[in-house]
Motif scaffolding. Structure first.
Motif, PDB file in Angstrom:
ATOM      1  N   ASN A   9       0.829  -1.208   0.000  1.00  0.00           N
ATOM      2  CA  ASN A   9       0.000   0.000   0.000  1.00  0.00           C
ATOM      3  C   ASN A   9       0.865   1.261   0.000  1.00  0.00           C
ATOM      4  OD1 ASN A   9      -2.557  -1.392   0.165  1.00  0.00           O
ATOM      5  ND2 ASN A   9      -2.026  -1.863   2.301  1.00  0.00           N
ATOM      6  N   GLN A  10       0.214   2.426  -0.165  1.00  0.00           N
ATOM      7  CA  GLN A  10       0.923   3.702  -0.239  1.00  0.00           C
ATOM      8  C   GLN A  10       1.691   4.006   1.042  1.00  0.00           C
ATOM      9  OE1 GLN A  10      -1.590   7.001  -1.229  1.00  0.00           O
ATOM     10  NE2 GLN A  10       0.111   8.351  -1.735  1.00  0.00           N
ATOM     11  N   ASP A  11       1.177   3.581   2.182  1.00  0.00           N
ATOM     12  CA  ASP A  11       1.865   3.830   3.446  1.00  0.00           C
ATOM     13  C   ASP A  11       2.932   2.789   3.763  1.00  0.00           C
ATOM     14  OD1 ASP A  11       0.380   1.625   4.022  1.00  0.00           O
ATOM     15  OD2 ASP A  11      -0.806   2.537   5.625  1.00  0.00           O
TER      16      ASP A  11
ATOM     17  N   LYS B 156      -3.041   0.015  -7.932  1.00  0.00           N
ATOM     18  CA  LYS B 156      -1.819   0.815  -7.848  1.00  0.00           C
ATOM     19  C   LYS B 156      -0.856   0.158  -6.867  1.00  0.00           C
ATOM     20  CE  LYS B 156      -3.976   5.243  -9.040  1.00  0.00           C
ATOM     21  NZ  LYS B 156      -3.377   5.265 -10.392  1.00  0.00           N
ATOM     22  N   ASP B 157       0.348  -0.105  -7.355  1.00  0.00           N
ATOM     23  CA  ASP B 157       1.376  -0.764  -6.559  1.00  0.00           C
ATOM     24  C   ASP B 157       2.408   0.285  -6.147  1.00  0.00           C
ATOM     25  OD1 ASP B 157       3.202  -2.393  -5.402  1.00  0.00           O
ATOM     26  OD2 ASP B 157       3.516  -3.689  -7.139  1.00  0.00           O
ATOM     27  N   TYR B 158       2.653   0.399  -4.827  1.00  0.00           N
ATOM     28  CA  TYR B 158       3.585   1.402  -4.302  1.00  0.00           C
ATOM     29  C   TYR B 158       4.906   0.786  -3.849  1.00  0.00           C
ATOM     30  CZ  TYR B 158      -0.517   4.432  -4.205  1.00  0.00           C
ATOM     31  OH  TYR B 158      -1.623   5.174  -4.552  1.00  0.00           O
ATOM     32  N   GLU B 159       5.167  -0.448  -4.276  1.00  0.00           N
ATOM     33  CA  GLU B 159       6.358  -1.141  -3.785  1.00  0.00           C
ATOM     34  C   GLU B 159       7.642  -0.441  -4.209  1.00  0.00           C
ATOM     35  OE1 GLU B 159       7.985  -5.720  -3.440  1.00  0.00           O
ATOM     36  OE2 GLU B 159       6.477  -5.213  -4.939  1.00  0.00           O
TER      37      GLU B 159
ATOM     38  N   GLY C  59       6.746   4.800  -5.971  1.00  0.00           N
ATOM     39  CA  GLY C  59       5.737   5.586  -6.661  1.00  0.00           C
ATOM     40  C   GLY C  59       4.528   4.732  -6.963  1.00  0.00           C
ATOM     41  N   ALA C  60       3.490   5.396  -7.463  1.00  0.00           N
ATOM     42  CA  ALA C  60       2.264   4.676  -7.790  1.00  0.00           C
ATOM     43  C   ALA C  60       2.389   4.089  -9.191  1.00  0.00           C
ATOM     44  CB  ALA C  60       1.069   5.607  -7.700  1.00  0.00           C
ATOM     45  N   GLU C  61       2.485   2.789  -9.268  1.00  0.00           N
ATOM     46  CA  GLU C  61       2.581   2.101 -10.551  1.00  0.00           C
ATOM     47  C   GLU C  61       1.331   1.263 -10.766  1.00  0.00           C
ATOM     48  OE1 GLU C  61       5.365  -1.180 -12.861  1.00  0.00           O
ATOM     49  OE2 GLU C  61       6.044  -0.276 -10.984  1.00  0.00           O
ATOM     50  N   GLU C  62       0.641   1.532 -11.862  1.00  0.00           N
ATOM     51  CA  GLU C  62      -0.599   0.811 -12.149  1.00  0.00           C
ATOM     52  C   GLU C  62      -0.282  -0.564 -12.727  1.00  0.00           C
ATOM     53  OE1 GLU C  62      -3.830   1.915 -15.204  1.00  0.00           O
ATOM     54  OE2 GLU C  62      -4.469   2.856 -13.326  1.00  0.00           O
TER      55      GLU C  62
END
Length: 241
Positions: free
Chosen positions: A36-38, A90-93, A96-99
């Motif tokens: 997740n983003q966090d 959206k993957d935040y690994e 950044g936000a990667e779709e």
């Protein structure tokens, strides 16, 4: 949805039961691990892996005389997946936000792990009181190997899972209730012979086995198969009150 008809005729000697069915299995899901983003880990659920099961089932029994009865059961189904499936998140690994999009191409592919054509015939005789002998024939066809729809990620591959060879088996069953009681208990003798003709057949299979697949094109050399039991006999007695 299901609808059926029961029929009794020939002065009660014939009985027929039939039905048609339409069953939609919806939203089989796959759980995909994400970040997740966090920074916490979570899951995305890809939904929409739907199956449509339609078919016809018939059962019948005919006993023209007290000494003989004929039974029959048959079913013909059309079980398949209804739609291709896709899901986006959206993957935040990476920071950044990667779709990321997942696509599964399963539309019109056959459902596996159960025969879609089945037939059973049984003839029973009752020559003397308390004795019954029965010969049974069972036939199975359109038996597609078990497979994972979430492995179908290539749009160019539209091949059904491997279909194992059709097969038929004979069985023999006999029971006899002894005309004696022991301390109030009844005694029943029984004998069963399964796979009477010792037929060799594929009982179960996995399509594109991850252990035994040769070239991954969903045919016989990519299936992991399990053969059915050879002829075997079971003889014994029951004591009951």
């Amino acid at each position: 949805l299901e609808a059926g008809v029961n029929y009794r005729g020939l002065a009660g000697k014939l009985f027929v039961k039939s039905n048609v069915y339409y069953t939609l299995w919806t939203d089989r899901t796959q759980n995909i691990g994400i970040v997740n983003q966090d920074g916490s880990e979570g899951f995305v659920f890809v939904q929409g892996m739907n199956q449509l099961h339609t078919g016809l089932e018939v059962e019948a029994a005919f006993q023209p005389i007290n000494l003989f009865r004929l039974d029959m059961a048959a079913s013909y189904g059309m079980w398949q997946y209804t739609d291709d499936v896709s899901g986006t998140y959206k993957d935040y690994e990476s920071g950044g936000a990667e779709e990321v999009t997942y696509n599964y191409y399963v539309k019109d592919l056959k459902v596996g792990d159960a025969p879609q054509t089945q037939l059973a015939l049984a003839g029973s005789i009752f020559p003397v009181q308390n004795f019954e002998a029965q010969l049974v024939y069972k036939y199975y066809d359109r038996y597609y190997a078990d497979w994972d729809p979430f492995t179908r990620t290539d749009p160019s591959i539209t091949t059904d899972p491997w279909q194992s060879p059709a097969y038929g088996l004979f069985e023999f069953h006999a029971t006899y209730d002894l005309p004696v009681h022991v301390s109030g208990a009844k005694i029943r003798l029984f004998a069963h012979v399964f796979n009477l003709l010792d037929t060799e057949y594929v009982r179960d299979a996995t399509d594109n086995s991850r252990f035994n697949s040769f070239d991954g094109d969903h045919d016989a050399d990519d299936a992991e198969v399990y053969f059915g039991l050879p002829r075997w006999i079971n003889i014994g007695l029951n004591i009951y009150y």
